[in-house]
Design an enzyme around this catalytic site. Sequence first.
Site, PDB file in Angstrom:
ATOM      1  N   ASP A 142      15.369   5.809 -11.489  1.00  0.00           N
ATOM      2  CA  ASP A 142      16.803   6.117 -11.028  1.00  0.00           C
ATOM      3  C   ASP A 142      17.660   4.660 -11.111  1.00  0.00           C
ATOM      4  O   ASP A 142      16.906   3.808 -10.887  1.00  0.00           O
ATOM      5  CB  ASP A 142      16.801   6.477  -9.333  1.00  0.00           C
ATOM      6  CG  ASP A 142      18.015   7.121  -9.033  1.00  0.00           C
ATOM      7  OD1 ASP A 142      18.964   7.195  -9.808  1.00  0.00           O
ATOM      8  OD2 ASP A 142      18.473   6.982  -7.746  1.00  0.00           O
ATOM      9  N   HIS A 161      21.809   5.046 -19.412  1.00  0.00           N
ATOM     10  CA  HIS A 161      20.871   5.799 -19.641  1.00  0.00           C
ATOM     11  C   HIS A 161      20.111   5.386 -21.096  1.00  0.00           C
ATOM     12  O   HIS A 161      18.804   5.432 -21.118  1.00  0.00           O
ATOM     13  CB  HIS A 161      21.300   7.371 -19.794  1.00  0.00           C
ATOM     14  CG  HIS A 161      22.062   7.993 -18.628  1.00  0.00           C
ATOM     15  ND1 HIS A 161      21.161   7.800 -17.310  1.00  0.00           N
ATOM     16  CD2 HIS A 161      23.077   8.676 -18.401  1.00  0.00           C
ATOM     17  CE1 HIS A 161      21.830   8.378 -16.536  1.00  0.00           C
ATOM     18  NE2 HIS A 161      23.037   8.880 -16.981  1.00  0.00           N
ATOM     19  N   LEU A 183      -3.197   7.358 -23.333  1.00  0.00           N
ATOM     20  CA  LEU A 183      -2.321   7.539 -22.037  1.00  0.00           C
ATOM     21  C   LEU A 183      -1.511   8.842 -22.165  1.00  0.00           C
ATOM     22  O   LEU A 183      -0.992   9.351 -23.233  1.00  0.00           O
ATOM     23  CB  LEU A 183      -1.154   6.599 -21.729  1.00  0.00           C
ATOM     24  CG  LEU A 183      -0.175   6.717 -20.969  1.00  0.00           C
ATOM     25  CD1 LEU A 183      -0.587   6.389 -19.701  1.00  0.00           C
ATOM     26  CD2 LEU A 183       1.066   5.965 -21.316  1.00  0.00           C
TER      27      LEU A 183
HETATM   28  C1  IPE Z   1      16.448  11.810  -9.562  1.00  0.00           C
HETATM   29  O1  IPE Z   1      17.579  10.968  -9.471  1.00  0.00           O
HETATM   30  C2  IPE Z   1      16.408  12.554 -10.887  1.00  0.00           C
HETATM   31  C3  IPE Z   1      15.850  11.721 -12.019  1.00  0.00           C
HETATM   32  C4  IPE Z   1      15.526  10.213 -11.912  1.00  0.00           C
HETATM   33  C5  IPE Z   1      15.935  12.343 -13.135  1.00  0.00           C
HETATM   34  P1  IPE Z   1      19.042  11.479  -8.802  1.00  0.00           P
HETATM   35  O2  IPE Z   1      20.204  10.299  -9.080  1.00  0.00           O
HETATM   36  O3  IPE Z   1      19.394  12.619  -9.405  1.00  0.00           O
HETATM   37  O4  IPE Z   1      18.693  11.695  -7.380  1.00  0.00           O
HETATM   38  P2  IPE Z   1      19.792  11.816  -6.133  1.00  0.00           P
HETATM   39  O5  IPE Z   1      20.704  12.667  -6.780  1.00  0.00           O
HETATM   40  O6  IPE Z   1      20.161  10.324  -6.164  1.00  0.00           O
HETATM   41  O7  IPE Z   1      18.925  12.124  -4.941  1.00  0.00           O
HETATM   42  C1  IPE Z   2      18.744   8.307 -13.243  1.00  0.00           C
HETATM   43  O1  IPE Z   2      19.795   7.334 -13.044  1.00  0.00           O
HETATM   44  C2  IPE Z   2      18.726   8.973 -14.326  1.00  0.00           C
HETATM   45  C3  IPE Z   2      18.959  10.276 -14.301  1.00  0.00           C
HETATM   46  C4  IPE Z   2      19.100  11.010 -13.239  1.00  0.00           C
HETATM   47  C5  IPE Z   2      18.942  11.196 -15.612  1.00  0.00           C
HETATM   48  P1  IPE Z   2      21.118   8.000 -12.396  1.00  0.00           P
HETATM   49  O2  IPE Z   2      22.058   8.575 -13.619  1.00  0.00           O
HETATM   50  O3  IPE Z   2      20.921   8.763 -11.333  1.00  0.00           O
HETATM   51  O4  IPE Z   2      21.729   6.408 -11.953  1.00  0.00           O
HETATM   52  P2  IPE Z   2      22.358   6.381 -10.618  1.00  0.00           P
HETATM   53  O5  IPE Z   2      21.754   6.737  -9.556  1.00  0.00           O
HETATM   54  O6  IPE Z   2      23.850   6.953 -10.679  1.00  0.00           O
HETATM   55  O7  IPE Z   2      22.779   4.711 -10.400  1.00  0.00           O
HETATM   56 MG    MG Z   3      20.659   8.521  -9.423  1.00  0.00          MG
END
Ligand code: IPE
Ligand code: IPE
Ligand code: MG
Length: 257
Positions: A19, A36, A130
């Site tokens: 995240d 991303h 892995l």
């Molecule tokens: C969790 O992150 C999902 C992934 C990393 C793929 P999110 O950014 O979607 O989670 P929330 O919305 O903050 O809980």
């Molecule tokens: C996690 O990073 C990646 C996915 C959920 C695909 P985020 O896109 O949730 O990044 P933040 O949390 O908005 O910084």
């Molecule tokens: Mg996020």
Amino acid sequence: MTSERSHDSLPRHVAIVMDGNGRWARKRFMPRGMGHRAGVDALVKVVQATAARGIPYLTVFAFSSENWKRPEEEVSGLMSLLLVALSKHLARLSADGVRVRVIGDLDSVSERIHHALREAEQATAHNSRLTLTVAFNYGGRWDIVQACRRAMRAGVAPEALDEATLSRHMAMADTPDPDLFIRTGGEVRLSNFLLWQSAYAELYFTDCLWPDFDDGELDRALRDYAGRERRFGDVGASGQGDAAVGLGESPVEQGDR
Ligand code: IPE
Ligand code: IPE
Ligand code: MG
């Protein structure tokens, strides 16, 4: 178990909620998609570092069953990025002995994505150094429901359904449960990742945004893990002495237990 694994303080299975990509990009005044992309580069390095440390299983949350709520443009960007990432990195990872597996509801993703993911699984099926499990359109609640459905379809009677039986129908049934559950990006929540499988995982949260997560951050998490005492409901090593020293003085009747 691989011969590279040297001691028990190393987890066999690490699960990561990757995240913080969007915030990483925003801090640099860049569109979220750039975050991303940087996240994919971080993942490739972390996969290699995990393999180099002799950890046999790594599971990463790439797209959640709730991520469809994001703007159309971000969702389609993530789908394209998955295809680009596979064509760019799969051969290298496979040469490094990485087996790719996918968990999640692939019936609800496009034919192209579904096909690319299954192809990645097939192309790397012979590798064993892995196992990288990619959770895509995955949710822990979805997993529990699909496991119940599969058990019912297999004819398991309600009274025969127990934890072991349901476990056999969960995603990653043939993989040991995660020992270490890492979440980057500063949020302290599970966000519906591996709810069943992480019942006794050690949780590790870091403010580090996913694109910044590297070998050093991985080692920091592994050191933290090595210092944990896993008790699984028992008293653990530090509690073993109590019965002999203190509690032993006041006799407990067998029936009181
Ligand atoms: C969790 O992150 C999902 C992934 C990393 C793929 P999110 O950014 O979607 O989670 P929330 O919305 O903050 O809980
Ligand atoms: C996690 O990073 C990646 C996915 C959920 C695909 P985020 O896109 O949730 O990044 P933040 O949390 O908005 O910084
Ligand atoms: Mg996020």
